[in-house]
Design a protein around this motif. Structure first.
Motif, short mmCIF file in Angstrom:
data_model
loop_
_atom_site.label_atom_id
_atom_site.label_comp_id
_atom_site.label_asym_id
_atom_site.label_seq_id
_atom_site.Cartn_x
_atom_site.Cartn_y
_atom_site.Cartn_z
N VAL A 44 0.84 -1.20 0.00
CA VAL A 44 0.00 0.00 0.00
C VAL A 44 0.88 1.25 0.00
CG1 VAL A 44 -1.61 1.37 1.39
CG2 VAL A 44 -2.04 -1.07 1.02
N ALA A 45 1.87 1.28 0.88
CA ALA A 45 2.76 2.45 0.96
C ALA A 45 3.50 2.68 -0.36
CB ALA A 45 3.75 2.27 2.11
N ILE A 49 3.39 5.88 -3.36
CA ILE A 49 4.59 6.55 -3.89
C ILE A 49 4.57 6.53 -5.41
CG2 ILE A 49 7.11 6.33 -4.11
CD1 ILE A 49 7.07 5.33 -1.15
N GLU A 50 4.05 5.44 -5.98
CA GLU A 50 3.99 5.27 -7.44
C GLU A 50 2.75 5.90 -8.08
OE1 GLU A 50 6.39 4.06 -9.42
OE2 GLU A 50 7.61 3.93 -7.60
N GLY A 51 1.91 6.57 -7.28
CA GLY A 51 0.75 7.27 -7.83
C GLY A 51 -0.48 6.41 -8.03
N ILE A 52 -0.54 5.27 -7.38
CA ILE A 52 -1.73 4.41 -7.48
C ILE A 52 -2.79 4.94 -6.52
CG2 ILE A 52 -2.63 2.06 -7.20
CD1 ILE A 52 -0.57 2.32 -9.47
N TRP A 53 -3.98 5.25 -7.03
CA TRP A 53 -5.02 5.82 -6.17
C TRP A 53 -6.08 4.82 -5.72
CZ3 TRP A 53 -4.44 7.98 -11.21
CH2 TRP A 53 -5.38 7.55 -12.14
N THR A 54 -6.19 3.68 -6.39
CA THR A 54 -7.15 2.67 -5.96
C THR A 54 -6.53 1.29 -6.08
OG1 THR A 54 -9.05 4.00 -6.67
CG2 THR A 54 -9.44 1.66 -6.37
N LEU A 55 -6.69 0.50 -5.04
CA LEU A 55 -6.25 -0.90 -5.05
C LEU A 55 -7.48 -1.80 -4.97
CD1 LEU A 55 -3.27 -0.68 -2.53
CD2 LEU A 55 -3.16 -0.75 -5.04
N PHE A 75 -9.00 -1.79 3.37
CA PHE A 75 -9.86 -2.18 2.26
C PHE A 75 -11.29 -2.32 2.76
CE2 PHE A 75 -5.79 -3.20 0.61
CZ PHE A 75 -5.90 -3.35 -0.76
N ARG A 76 -12.24 -2.07 1.87
CA ARG A 76 -13.65 -2.27 2.18
C ARG A 76 -14.25 -3.25 1.18
NH1 ARG A 76 -17.45 1.35 -0.76
NH2 ARG A 76 -16.23 2.29 -2.43
N ARG A 99 -9.52 -0.35 -1.90
CA ARG A 99 -8.93 0.64 -0.99
C ARG A 99 -8.59 1.87 -1.79
NH1 ARG A 99 -4.57 3.19 0.76
NH2 ARG A 99 -4.24 3.42 3.01
N SER A 100 -9.13 3.01 -1.39
CA SER A 100 -8.81 4.28 -2.03
C SER A 100 -7.71 4.96 -1.24
CB SER A 100 -10.04 5.17 -2.09
OG SER A 100 -11.04 4.58 -2.88
N SER A 101 -6.76 5.55 -1.95
CA SER A 101 -5.66 6.25 -1.29
C SER A 101 -6.17 7.44 -0.51
CB SER A 101 -4.65 6.72 -2.33
OG SER A 101 -3.69 7.57 -1.74
N LYS A 102 -5.62 7.66 0.64
CA LYS A 102 -5.96 8.83 1.45
C LYS A 102 -5.02 10.01 1.15
CE LYS A 102 -7.93 6.01 5.14
NZ LYS A 102 -8.24 4.95 4.24
#
Length: 105
Positions: A44-45, A49-55, A75-76, A99-102
């Protein structure tokens, strides 16, 4: 090797450039030691850093350990994808988590 984690783009379309699917695997003999959660939290961290906004993650419903660590990592559950894949000629459902990035959104 006791475990590994990876991200895979969900699409080649530019609009989804910041969306990735998470995979985390831990040697069954090592389960319950916090390895999966540590791998997931690091992933996640690094994703942010790589600009991923949604997992996203797709997990078999009976894999309660994996569902639990994903929930701990923010995650939800979105729902269940029915008969999304076949394993040994048996149709399988998966629980879809997100999971959306905060920090990015």
């Amino acid at each position: 090797m006791i475990g590994w984690a990876a991200l895979t783009p969900v699409s080649s379309r530019c609009v989804y450039a910041g969306v990735a699917e998470v995979s985390v695997y831990v040697d069954p003999e090592q389960s319950g030691k916090g390895i999966g959660l540590a791998l997931l939290e690091e992933l996640v961290a690094l994703s942010e850093i790589e600009g991923i906004w949604t997992l996203q993650a797709g997990i078999f419903p009976e894999n309660t350990g994996s569902l639990r660590i994903h929930e701990k990592a923010g995650f939800r559950t979105l729902g269940v994808r029915e008969k999304i894949g076949k394993q040994n000629e048996v149709w399988r459902d998966t629980v879809l988590l997100e999971r959306s990035s905060k920090t990015i959104i």
